[in-house]
Design an enzyme around this catalytic site. Structure first.
Site, PDB file in Angstrom:
ATOM      1  N   LYS A  86      54.461 -24.373  67.252  1.00 57.87           N
ATOM      2  CA  LYS A  86      54.460 -23.348  68.303  1.00 57.87           C
ATOM      3  C   LYS A  86      55.879 -23.059  68.786  1.00 57.87           C
ATOM      4  CE  LYS A  86      51.782 -25.511  71.184  1.00 57.87           C
ATOM      5  NZ  LYS A  86      51.541 -26.764  70.441  1.00 57.87           N
ATOM      6  N   ARG A 105      46.291 -24.274  78.060  1.00 58.25           N
ATOM      7  CA  ARG A 105      46.022 -25.521  77.355  1.00 58.25           C
ATOM      8  C   ARG A 105      44.597 -25.994  77.589  1.00 58.25           C
ATOM      9  NH1 ARG A 105      51.125 -26.832  75.234  1.00 58.25           N
ATOM     10  NH2 ARG A 105      51.362 -29.001  74.708  1.00 58.25           N
ATOM     11  N   ARG A 127      60.392 -35.759  64.272  1.00 55.93           N
ATOM     12  CA  ARG A 127      61.155 -35.247  65.412  1.00 55.93           C
ATOM     13  C   ARG A 127      61.581 -36.392  66.323  1.00 55.93           C
ATOM     14  NH1 ARG A 127      58.516 -30.721  69.167  1.00 55.93           N
ATOM     15  NH2 ARG A 127      57.229 -32.448  69.852  1.00 55.93           N
ATOM     16  N   ARG A 180      62.255 -37.746  71.755  1.00 57.44           N
ATOM     17  CA  ARG A 180      61.365 -37.378  72.864  1.00 57.44           C
ATOM     18  C   ARG A 180      60.399 -38.507  73.134  1.00 57.44           C
ATOM     19  NH1 ARG A 180      58.948 -31.297  72.361  1.00 57.44           N
ATOM     20  NH2 ARG A 180      57.054 -32.355  73.063  1.00 57.44           N
ATOM     21  N   ARG A 205      47.878 -37.118  72.656  1.00 54.88           N
ATOM     22  CA  ARG A 205      48.048 -35.660  72.730  1.00 54.88           C
ATOM     23  C   ARG A 205      47.061 -34.952  71.816  1.00 54.88           C
ATOM     24  NH1 ARG A 205      54.159 -35.339  71.340  1.00 54.88           N
ATOM     25  NH2 ARG A 205      53.907 -33.087  71.400  1.00 54.88           N
TER      26      ARG A 205
HETATM   27  P1  B4P Z   1      56.318 -27.722  67.436  1.00 56.59           P
HETATM   28  O1  B4P Z   1      54.861 -27.664  67.141  1.00 56.59           O
HETATM   29  O2  B4P Z   1      57.058 -26.441  67.413  1.00 56.59           O
HETATM   30  O3  B4P Z   1      56.351 -28.553  68.760  1.00 56.59           O
HETATM   31  P2  B4P Z   1      56.180 -28.076  70.248  1.00 56.59           P
HETATM   32  O4  B4P Z   1      56.203 -26.622  70.444  1.00 56.59           O
HETATM   33  O5  B4P Z   1      57.191 -28.845  70.950  1.00 56.59           O
HETATM   34  O6  B4P Z   1      54.682 -28.424  70.625  1.00 56.59           O
HETATM   35  P3  B4P Z   1      54.121 -29.575  71.489  1.00 56.59           P
HETATM   36  O7  B4P Z   1      52.677 -29.253  71.655  1.00 56.59           O
HETATM   37  O8  B4P Z   1      54.462 -30.849  70.809  1.00 56.59           O
HETATM   38  O9  B4P Z   1      54.894 -29.598  72.860  1.00 56.59           O
HETATM   39  P4  B4P Z   1      54.894 -28.741  74.217  1.00 56.59           P
HETATM   40  O10 B4P Z   1      56.320 -28.564  74.549  1.00 56.59           O
HETATM   41  O11 B4P Z   1      54.073 -27.495  74.121  1.00 56.59           O
HETATM   42  O12 B4P Z   1      57.140 -28.619  66.389  1.00 56.59           O
HETATM   43  C1  B4P Z   1      56.965 -29.985  66.194  1.00 56.59           C
HETATM   44  C2  B4P Z   1      57.923 -30.488  65.118  1.00 56.59           C
HETATM   45  O13 B4P Z   1      57.506 -29.980  63.842  1.00 56.59           O
HETATM   46  C3  B4P Z   1      59.367 -30.043  65.278  1.00 56.59           C
HETATM   47  O14 B4P Z   1      60.203 -31.127  65.003  1.00 56.59           O
HETATM   48  C4  B4P Z   1      59.559 -28.950  64.231  1.00 56.59           C
HETATM   49  O15 B4P Z   1      60.866 -28.908  63.722  1.00 56.59           O
HETATM   50  C5  B4P Z   1      58.596 -29.368  63.156  1.00 56.59           C
HETATM   51  N1  B4P Z   1      58.035 -28.258  62.421  1.00 56.59           N
HETATM   52  C6  B4P Z   1      57.571 -27.081  62.927  1.00 56.59           C
HETATM   53  N2  B4P Z   1      57.103 -26.285  61.941  1.00 56.59           N
HETATM   54  C7  B4P Z   1      57.254 -27.000  60.766  1.00 56.59           C
HETATM   55  C8  B4P Z   1      56.951 -26.735  59.381  1.00 56.59           C
HETATM   56  N3  B4P Z   1      56.369 -25.571  58.990  1.00 56.59           N
HETATM   57  N4  B4P Z   1      57.234 -27.683  58.473  1.00 56.59           N
HETATM   58  C9  B4P Z   1      57.802 -28.858  58.843  1.00 56.59           C
HETATM   59  N5  B4P Z   1      58.123 -29.162  60.126  1.00 56.59           N
HETATM   60  C10 B4P Z   1      57.855 -28.247  61.075  1.00 56.59           C
HETATM   61  O16 B4P Z   1      54.182 -29.719  75.249  1.00 56.59           O
HETATM   62  C11 B4P Z   1      54.696 -30.980  75.605  1.00 56.59           C
HETATM   63  C12 B4P Z   1      53.956 -31.542  76.830  1.00 56.59           C
HETATM   64  O17 B4P Z   1      54.183 -30.677  77.986  1.00 56.59           O
HETATM   65  C13 B4P Z   1      52.435 -31.638  76.731  1.00 56.59           C
HETATM   66  O18 B4P Z   1      51.989 -32.806  76.070  1.00 56.59           O
HETATM   67  C14 B4P Z   1      52.035 -31.600  78.241  1.00 56.59           C
HETATM   68  O19 B4P Z   1      52.205 -32.864  78.848  1.00 56.59           O
HETATM   69  C15 B4P Z   1      53.039 -30.639  78.845  1.00 56.59           C
HETATM   70  N6  B4P Z   1      52.508 -29.262  78.895  1.00 56.59           N
HETATM   71  C16 B4P Z   1      53.012 -28.193  78.195  1.00 56.59           C
HETATM   72  N7  B4P Z   1      52.291 -27.088  78.458  1.00 56.59           N
HETATM   73  C17 B4P Z   1      51.301 -27.470  79.327  1.00 56.59           C
HETATM   74  C18 B4P Z   1      50.220 -26.785  79.950  1.00 56.59           C
HETATM   75  N8  B4P Z   1      49.979 -25.488  79.733  1.00 56.59           N
HETATM   76  N9  B4P Z   1      49.415 -27.488  80.773  1.00 56.59           N
HETATM   77  C19 B4P Z   1      49.620 -28.774  81.031  1.00 56.59           C
HETATM   78  N10 B4P Z   1      50.612 -29.490  80.470  1.00 56.59           N
HETATM   79  C20 B4P Z   1      51.456 -28.849  79.616  1.00 56.59           C
END
Ligand code: B4P
Length: 188
Positions: free
Chosen positions: A13, A88, A127, A133, A144
């Protein structure tokens, strides 16, 4: 274009939101990034969010919803936005509908990036080695993913019911996923 980006942790995402938002000419708004910036800045919001994020739990809805409402009211989001990681759970989705109704606008698409559990776990562990992280450890990733299955996955049906759902395969090369996403939203 007003859209939300859904998908399990590690689906890509955050990775894809920046690319897609650039293409659409709208701001990418990531609730995770806003929380992490506040943790880093040592704000009151960051202190609250950190308690939940470090265990893999969702930050409470009242905190998250107020933050998103405030962000969507800013000028740069008036012509469109891409929300990454929000909503979410169904309660946040209903709240988002209310926020948008108050702004007299509506969503054009709910884009879900799909990826299997083994792949997302591998990506997040990788990552962890790069970014360190504290929510990318194995037990927290498991938590998660459980929360995703219980709370976030039902949004697929929610947005399907509104005829807004667009599903895109998130497996494979990052550029290939971007190309699929662009093709999927171009028709919207
Ligand atoms: P991503 O999937 O891009 O990770 P993310 O956006 O950080 O999603 P995530 O769900 O983990 O975290 P968020 O910040 O939303 O990438 C993951 C890894 O994969 C990266 O290293 C990337 O380089 C790699 N990658 C991506 N595409 C790839 C591909 N095609 N091939 C290989 N590698 C690839 O949320 C974090 C926390 O914030 C949550 O757990 C929660 O506590 C809180 N939070 C956020 N939004 C919330 C909400 N709406 N409500 C309540 N809590 C919330």
């Amino acid at each position: 274009m007003r859209a939300v980006l859904l998908g399990p942790p590690g689906a890509g995402k955050g990775t894809q939101a920046a690319r897609l938002a650039d293409r659409l000419g709208v701001p990418a708004i990531s609730t995770g990034d806003i929380f992490r910036a506040n943790v880093k800045g040592g704000t009151e919001l960051g202190r609250k969010a950190q308690e939940y994020m470090s265990t893999g739990a969702l930050v409470p809805d009242e905190v998250t919803n107020a933050m998103v409402r405030d962000r969507l009211e800013q000028d740069d989001a008036a012509a469109g936005f891409l929300l990454d990681g929000y909503p979410r759970n169904p309660e946040q989705a209903v709240e988002l509908d209310t926020m948008l109704a108050d702004l007299a606008v509506s969503l054009d698409a709910a884009i879900e990036i799909t990826a299997d559990v083994d792949e997302v776990t591998t990506r997040l562990l990788k990552r962890a080695q790069i970014e360190g992280r504290d929510d990318d450890t194995e037990p927290v990733i498991r938590k998660r993913l459980e929360i995703y299955a219980a709370s976030t996955a039902p949004l697929t049906a929610y947005y399907q019911g509104q005829s807004l759902l667009v599903q895109v395969d998130g497996m494979g090369d990052v550029d290939d996923v971007t190309a699929r996403l662009i093709a999927a939203v171009d028709g919207k």
